[in-house]
Design a protein around this motif. Structure first.
Motif, PDB file in Angstrom:
ATOM      1  N   ALA A   1      32.820  27.901 -28.275  1.00 20.60           N
ATOM      2  CA  ALA A   1      33.173  27.928 -26.857  1.00 20.60           C
ATOM      3  C   ALA A   1      33.468  29.344 -26.402  1.00 20.60           C
ATOM      4  N   GLU A   2      34.252  30.075 -27.202  1.00 15.52           N
ATOM      5  CA  GLU A   2      34.583  31.452 -26.851  1.00 15.52           C
ATOM      6  C   GLU A   2      33.332  32.336 -26.839  1.00 15.52           C
ATOM      7  N   SER A   3      32.412  32.072 -27.753  1.00 12.50           N
ATOM      8  CA  SER A   3      31.165  32.846 -27.802  1.00 12.50           C
ATOM      9  C   SER A   3      30.336  32.613 -26.542  1.00 12.50           C
ATOM     10  N   PHE A   4      30.295  31.364 -26.080  1.00 10.47           N
ATOM     11  CA  PHE A   4      29.558  31.051 -24.855  1.00 10.47           C
ATOM     12  C   PHE A   4      30.203  31.738 -23.656  1.00 10.47           C
ATOM     13  N   VAL A   5      31.521  31.671 -23.581  1.00 12.42           N
ATOM     14  CA  VAL A   5      32.238  32.318 -22.476  1.00 12.42           C
ATOM     15  C   VAL A   5      31.942  33.813 -22.480  1.00 12.42           C
ATOM     16  N   GLU A   6      32.013  34.444 -23.638  1.00  6.17           N
ATOM     17  CA  GLU A   6      31.782  35.887 -23.735  1.00  6.17           C
ATOM     18  C   GLU A   6      30.343  36.247 -23.366  1.00  6.17           C
ATOM     19  N   ALA A   7      29.395  35.399 -23.774  1.00  6.52           N
ATOM     20  CA  ALA A   7      27.988  35.662 -23.456  1.00  6.52           C
ATOM     21  C   ALA A   7      27.752  35.624 -21.952  1.00  6.52           C
ATOM     22  N   VAL A   8      28.375  34.665 -21.267  1.00  2.00           N
ATOM     23  CA  VAL A   8      28.237  34.582 -19.810  1.00  2.00           C
ATOM     24  C   VAL A   8      28.894  35.794 -19.152  1.00  2.00           C
ATOM     25  N   ARG A   9      30.069  36.169 -19.642  1.00  3.11           N
ATOM     26  CA  ARG A   9      30.755  37.340 -19.070  1.00  3.11           C
ATOM     27  C   ARG A   9      29.910  38.601 -19.220  1.00  3.11           C
ATOM     28  N   GLU A  10      29.229  38.738 -20.352  1.00  2.00           N
ATOM     29  CA  GLU A  10      28.388  39.916 -20.554  1.00  2.00           C
ATOM     30  C   GLU A  10      27.161  39.875 -19.651  1.00  2.00           C
ATOM     31  N   GLU A  11      26.548  38.688 -19.528  1.00  2.00           N
ATOM     32  CA  GLU A  11      25.340  38.568 -18.703  1.00  2.00           C
ATOM     33  C   GLU A  11      25.660  38.788 -17.221  1.00  2.00           C
ATOM     34  N   TYR A  12      26.841  38.344 -16.796  1.00  2.26           N
ATOM     35  CA  TYR A  12      27.232  38.456 -15.383  1.00  2.26           C
ATOM     36  C   TYR A  12      28.429  39.406 -15.248  1.00  2.26           C
ATOM     37  N   ALA A  13      28.330  40.539 -15.917  1.00  3.78           N
ATOM     38  CA  ALA A  13      29.427  41.513 -15.917  1.00  3.78           C
ATOM     39  C   ALA A  13      29.682  42.108 -14.533  1.00  3.78           C
ATOM     40  N   ASP A  14      28.687  42.028 -13.652  1.00  8.80           N
ATOM     41  CA  ASP A  14      28.845  42.585 -12.309  1.00  8.80           C
ATOM     42  C   ASP A  14      29.469  41.593 -11.334  1.00  8.80           C
ATOM     43  N   ALA A  15      29.777  40.383 -11.805  1.00  9.60           N
ATOM     44  CA  ALA A  15      30.357  39.365 -10.923  1.00  9.60           C
ATOM     45  C   ALA A  15      31.815  39.681 -10.618  1.00  9.60           C
ATOM     46  N   THR A  16      32.322  39.117  -9.533  1.00 15.66           N
ATOM     47  CA  THR A  16      33.728  39.301  -9.165  1.00 15.66           C
ATOM     48  C   THR A  16      34.643  38.558 -10.129  1.00 15.66           C
TER      49      THR A  16
END
Length: 210
Positions: free
Chosen positions: A36-51
């Motif tokens: 779960a944490e890996s998925f969360v981190e992957a999304v954060r990296e892919e959408y690092a420019d999000a608010t």
């Protein structure tokens, strides 16, 4: 027998806009807190420019090997507002997973701010909607708890071992190196029976690890 449970069938993303802000609801099936944490981190990296990237997940606490056979796991439920007003994002996202009665699932809602403040109520509705639509896009499936088994054997017994594994219909990958290794994904309720069958078929020559 260990009870079946509801989870999302696959990874999916739903997208919509509210008063200029863009929301993306990402969901994925996961079996552990680490996944779960890996998925969360992957999304954060892919959408690092999000608010904001707001996470929520419901997964079993601890590793499958640490639980008694046939026992129901304790659930680890987690969410974070990731900078949104307290209670306006993470909790509404997690509430959807609870209300839909899905587990072994992680969600992340990505928000690109559009210039208009939505207020706590508006944010809660948007974050709830993002997870709901993400779950709808992924589809809900009934699943049984699984455990990963690693089975190693010499080539002389590999055909017998593979035959036993194939007869059960479980998912597996085979690697033919110096020895033959099978990586299996086995329903928890069937683990001990499969262990016994493999040991019986090879007179105990097979090596079985978690």
């Amino acid at each position: 027998m260990t009870d079946a449970y509801r989870t999302v069938a696959e990874r999916a993303t739903a997208r919509f806009e509210v008063q200029g802000s863009e929301f993306l609801g990402h969901v994925a099936p996961v079996d552990t807190v680490e996944a779960a944490e890996s998925f969360v981190e992957a999304v954060r990296e892919e959408y690092a420019d999000a608010t904001h990237n707001v996470p929520a997940y419901r997964v079993p606490a601890g590793e499958p090997s640490e639980r008694a056979p046939g026992s129901e796991p304790m659930l680890r439920e987690y969410s974070s507002d990731d900078g949104e007003p307290t209670g306006s994002a993470g909790k509404p996202a997690l509430n959807v997973l609870q209300q839909r009665e899905v587990r072994n699932v992680a969600a992340v809602v990505t928000r690109y701010y559009g210039g208009t403040n939505l207020g706590v109520g508006g944010l809660a509705r948007a974050y709830s909607r993002a997870v709901k639509e993400g779950v709808d896009a992924a589809g809900v499936a009934e699943e049984r708890p699984h455990r990963t088994l690693v089975v190693e054997t010499e080539y002389d017994d590999s055909g017998t071992v593979r035959g036993v594994i194939e007869s059960t219909g479980v998912e597996f990958d085979a690697d033919y190196g110096e020895r033959v290794r099978f990586d299996l994904r086995v329903p928890v309720a069937e683990v001990e029976e499969l262990r016994e069958r493999l040991n019986d078929a090879t007179s105990g020559r097979v090596e079985i690890d978690r």
